[in-house]
Design an enzyme around this catalytic site. Sequence first.
Site, mmCIF file in Angstrom:
data_model
loop_
_atom_site.group_PDB
_atom_site.id
_atom_site.type_symbol
_atom_site.label_atom_id
_atom_site.label_comp_id
_atom_site.label_asym_id
_atom_site.label_seq_id
_atom_site.Cartn_x
_atom_site.Cartn_y
_atom_site.Cartn_z
ATOM 1 N N SER A 251 7.029 -9.285 -6.462
ATOM 2 C CA SER A 251 5.908 -8.734 -5.698
ATOM 3 C C SER A 251 5.623 -9.574 -4.447
ATOM 4 O O SER A 251 6.530 -9.842 -3.669
ATOM 5 C CB SER A 251 4.696 -8.639 -6.624
ATOM 6 N N ASP A 558 7.460 2.256 -7.361
ATOM 7 C CA ASP A 558 7.313 1.657 -8.683
ATOM 8 C C ASP A 558 5.851 1.601 -9.096
ATOM 9 O O ASP A 558 5.455 0.733 -9.854
ATOM 10 C CB ASP A 558 7.957 0.277 -8.723
ATOM 11 N N HIS A 611 5.777 -1.546 -11.647
ATOM 12 C CA HIS A 611 5.785 -2.767 -10.854
ATOM 13 C C HIS A 611 5.847 -4.037 -11.691
ATOM 14 O O HIS A 611 6.638 -4.937 -11.409
ATOM 15 C CB HIS A 611 4.550 -2.780 -9.967
#
Lengths: 656, 668
Positions: A251, A558, A611
């Site tokens: 991320s 995602d 994610h």
Amino acid sequence: MAAILRFRKLCFLEPSSQSSCNEHKKQRAKRDERKMRENCDAGEDGLRRKGVKEWRCIDSCCWVIGLMCTAWWLLLFLHHCMPASLPGAEPPGVRLRRQGVVALHPVVLVPGIVTGGLELWEGRPCSDGLFRQRLWAGSFAEIFKRPMCWLEHLSLDNETGLDPAGIRVRASSGLVAADYFAPGYFVWANLIENLARIGYEEKNMHMAAYDWRLSFQNTEVRDQTLSRLKSKIELMYVSNGYKKVVVVPHSMGANYFLHFMKWVESAGGGGRGWCAKHIKSIMNIGPVFLGVPKAVSSILSAESKDVAFLRAMAPGLLDSEIFRLQALEHVMRVSRTWDSLVSLLPKGGEAVWGNLDWSPEEDHVCDWGTRKYQQQSKTKGNETDGRHSFQVQEPTKFGRIVSFGKTGSSPDAISSKSNASCGKVKTEYDEVSQETIQKIFEERVYTADTLLDLLRSVAPKMMKRAEAHFSHGIAENLSDPKYNHYKYWSNPLETELPEAPDMEIYSLYGVGIPTERSYVYKLSPPGKCRSIPLQIDSSADGSHNGCLKGGVYFVDGDESVPVLSAGFMCAKGWKGKTRFNPSGSATYIREYKHIAPANLLHGRGLESGAHVDIMGNVALIKDVLRVAAGASGVELGGDRIYSDIMKISEKIKIHL
Amino acid sequence: MSLLRRRRRGGQDHEPGKPADPEEEEEEKKKPEQRRAEKKKWSCLDNCCWFIGCVCVAWWMLLFLYNLMPSSFPQYVTEAITGPPPDPPGLKLRKEGLAAKHPVVFVPGIVTAGLELWEGHQCAQGLFRKRLWGGTFGSVYKRPLCWEEHMSLDNETGLDPPGVRVRPVTGLVAADYFAPGYFVWAVLIENLAQIGYEEKTMYMASYDWRLSFQNTEVRDQSLSRIKSNIELMVSTNGGNKAVIIPHSMGVLYFLHFMKWVEAPAPMGGGGGTDWCAKHIKAVMNIGGPLLGVPKAVSGLFSAEAKDIAVARAIAPGVLDQDLFRIQTLQHLMKMTRTWDSTMSMIPKGGDTIWGDLDSSPEDDYLPSKRRLNATEEAIDVSSETKRKRKHYGRIISFGKDIAEADSSQINRVNFRGAVKGRNMANDTCIDVWTEYQEMGFGGIKAVAEYKAYTAGDLVDLLSFVAPKMMARGSAHFSYGIADDLDDPKYLHYKYWSNPLETRLPNAPDMEIFAMYGVGIPTERAYIYMEAPWAECHIPFRIDTSASEEEEEEEEEDMCLKDGVLSVDGDETVPVLSAGFMSAKGWRGTTRFNPSGMKNFVREYEHAPPANFLEGRGTQSGAHVDIMGNFALIEDIMRVAAGATGDQLGGDRVYSDIFEWSQKIKLKL
């Protein structure tokens, strides 16, 4: 306590006497009565009867609770008796180890925003007893116990973006910093466990935890986090027999590591070639290279899809003024002191994210049902079918990241707003004049470019602070000396990759989940204590290819990061030798199709593409393990693509 | 109480209650159906449920009340009883204006740091990255044999057994609490945090304390990591040198580190000869067993210590029972004998330091002596003449008479070279193999025949009874005194942790503090006996019946108790071991301290906590509890904030350490 004990004795005696002597019913009954009499101030019949009833009630309560406890314990016991792992899927680490894959390159894990733990080192009196306890991640018990205190400690200083006076909240360190976000909710734990199975341990695995609330450069200023990471990588490189490290950012960690690579070769004193010498590959998981639209909505109105959805489901709950909860206002006030949020704003402006009429994903088909079908069958006929169906429809205008819809209250209605009674929760909106809001509303549509102006006008302090640390444009000329400033380091469109031709860059992300791309906004209905004048118009629905739902336009991604942001740099921006990648480091895209867990037993699934859940994806773990054990991208099989990322990238015309 | 009251009243009710009976019967007739239904409802199972429910509810109530209680309540109660507590040193010094300056490195000792599982056998499933050592020790009870198997090291190499990887916990959590609520470093950490320390300026140098020191580098690169971290902290804190705070065995470990870091690359860290001078401001040893501890001997010899001896004296038989085949001690011995580190604490320096058959430096020790003041010296002397001299030099003696006899009366038969019998082919004990099973009767007899062992004999004794262990250990540790430190053999790492066989680094500005508690009887010598024979037993044990009988001595004056001779110390480390190097061996410019770095002895008189509420006390001098001693914490913080030893007030001595050191004739 004595009272309770006595009560317990009372409770115990009575029913046991009832049950023990079944034969002498009469006698027992008498005794019962006697006891009743004692218990309930002996005397009148009525009172007595009342007493009897009362006792029964308490008894049955106890009985129910006892039953529940016993059942619970029984289940718990059975759970413990169960073999620790359900037979079935073998963890990827075990399988790979059998194939002879063993630890080779040291691994550095770089957590993203929100998932890393924060702990208290110094606080106000209200945080007594929390020294070195987790404020963020873990059980979050403090939110419920002392919410205001908790919020106060998590906020940063509004002017400097650093600690407020008298408060020191620091990132947890070590693997525990981000292995589990909350008990049972893994982040890195699965990956760590599988790495351990092929021989990793703490000497060749490092969690580069940092305070994710700060701007990247400030983590160095305050905590020397970048220096520590540099020293750690150098140490692991040397002590593991001069094996280069494999970096696995997740991320926002991907942006953080971009920043680190620029920093280490300039201000960090590593000199040119540091990355080439120390880094084998960077395996970005769900990277937010070009930002996420989600960041916009959270800065603008502290909302995202979930909040909007909740509001649609139970209108009025969030906005109610009862209890004066003002949860969103609090969230906004705290999160606006976090500079790191600004690093997630969409980068590259209209060239990347599209303008009023055009966007790279415009021919995206949002019928998720059909889409899944296409992917599963993968027959050409179906695909042309899909394309055909799209051609009939008008392209979706994703480029309008924030647009003010047809509905919503007129700006005049909110002019009566008075926040005198609600001075407690001050957000920056209190300082934004009525006219500004009106102007914002009248502007109607914002693209990735104009968005920044919008944010500057509604969150002036935050943007002023954070724009000294982050930039969101595209560089015209990368050799311009201004790009030596650290604020450009985390924007892949304004920095060159380090000179490391052997380094590999991976982009690993999930696809197949609707992901927020743009929003329909409205002005909030007026309210005494509401100080956020904008909110997502959750009534806007449906019209455009099914992409619009609850005021949010969705594309493939995602769940948090659209494909465009995660994949573009590796698909095009850095592919081959470009001006952003002058030494031609190899890039690979590995996509993981989201398959929801079949049943509850699978937990968050072994093939998830979401994610965070993707960190438990078996295919992804395998890829990471192979690379850590020495494989190259080509050996993995090169690109692995399910989405339209190549087509989307083609449409983006930037000078390379 | 209420129960009794009710019974009595019930009894009274019974007699005058006769006329009331018809009334009750009537009522019963009115609703027999209801009653019957109820009767059915209350079966035994229901009662159980009901009872559990009651207990649960009560428990929740208490828990709820407890949670409602303001967190300062216990403190409030304590204050009400004992008066306001002193300010914690952190707060006090902060008011004085002290602030974090030098980075701080903690080096934990043996046993106190956590170990976690990284790879294990089938039986350890689900324990990945869970603590095996430290924390709650939950797995010890659940699967004791599995636990023992994973905690043991390989008997040949002293490294991991195949298929098992147990690694030290890293970070401050490694040793802040040993078990929940039992602090080790936590109090110190909290106080340091109050003057501004945080993780970037504080580092816990955790290492696998089971391994020999050099092996921690071989297997985990622990020494390299410490080096890299110290370098990093010094450079990111504006070049302020680090203050090192080792505790217990950590003192030896850090001694080893200082030699390692300056030694050239293949064996050492290649930091160059001025690394310590550049990076270290002060080494503040807390309770350091620099010259070893006698406790280590009894631990290795018979897996016992004072506590076990006392337990045996109180409840004879429990520990030795073959019932259930628990054999706790044997298991313990088997496990601990695979840990090389225990051998780092065997007494060093031989008879020169620890005394021979006739004399020892602490001969004139009298527990009550320090309490009487210098003014009463006359009484002191007279009482001393009355007492029999204690022969502390005989660290192990077989039988009380031997311990007290004059050296000329002891008839020793040399055990070295005695033939070991091989007769114990009994397979009942196979599962708890200890090296004693290879010794046979002959070997055991020979050991007992030697009667009294001084420090110099101990190494030979241990090599005799545990040849494999000592073979492993002697490759990593040495226990002698160097004649000539220039001898190139002293470049080998096995000498690095013995202060009598190494030089301190060349760092004239560095300071060394010896900080330790005094005023607690500490094990110094043992009286052993041959255990009543049983095949699965450890053949020797401490003779708990040996105690001083002299009536004129008060209880607290007894040096010999339950087979253990004690001297002044911190309950684990005798004053001699903790203090000698700083009091004499390194004081001034000596051959062990060629650059003449300054040494300070800081003793902390033990004052037990006044009452239960104070927990482990703020003035304790006990080996681990001293980490919560406010005076010690204050000293550390002052040094960390920049003070020198002289500014602290130089030496602070309560014990006779200087006198005793004078008696030790060591070439300096």
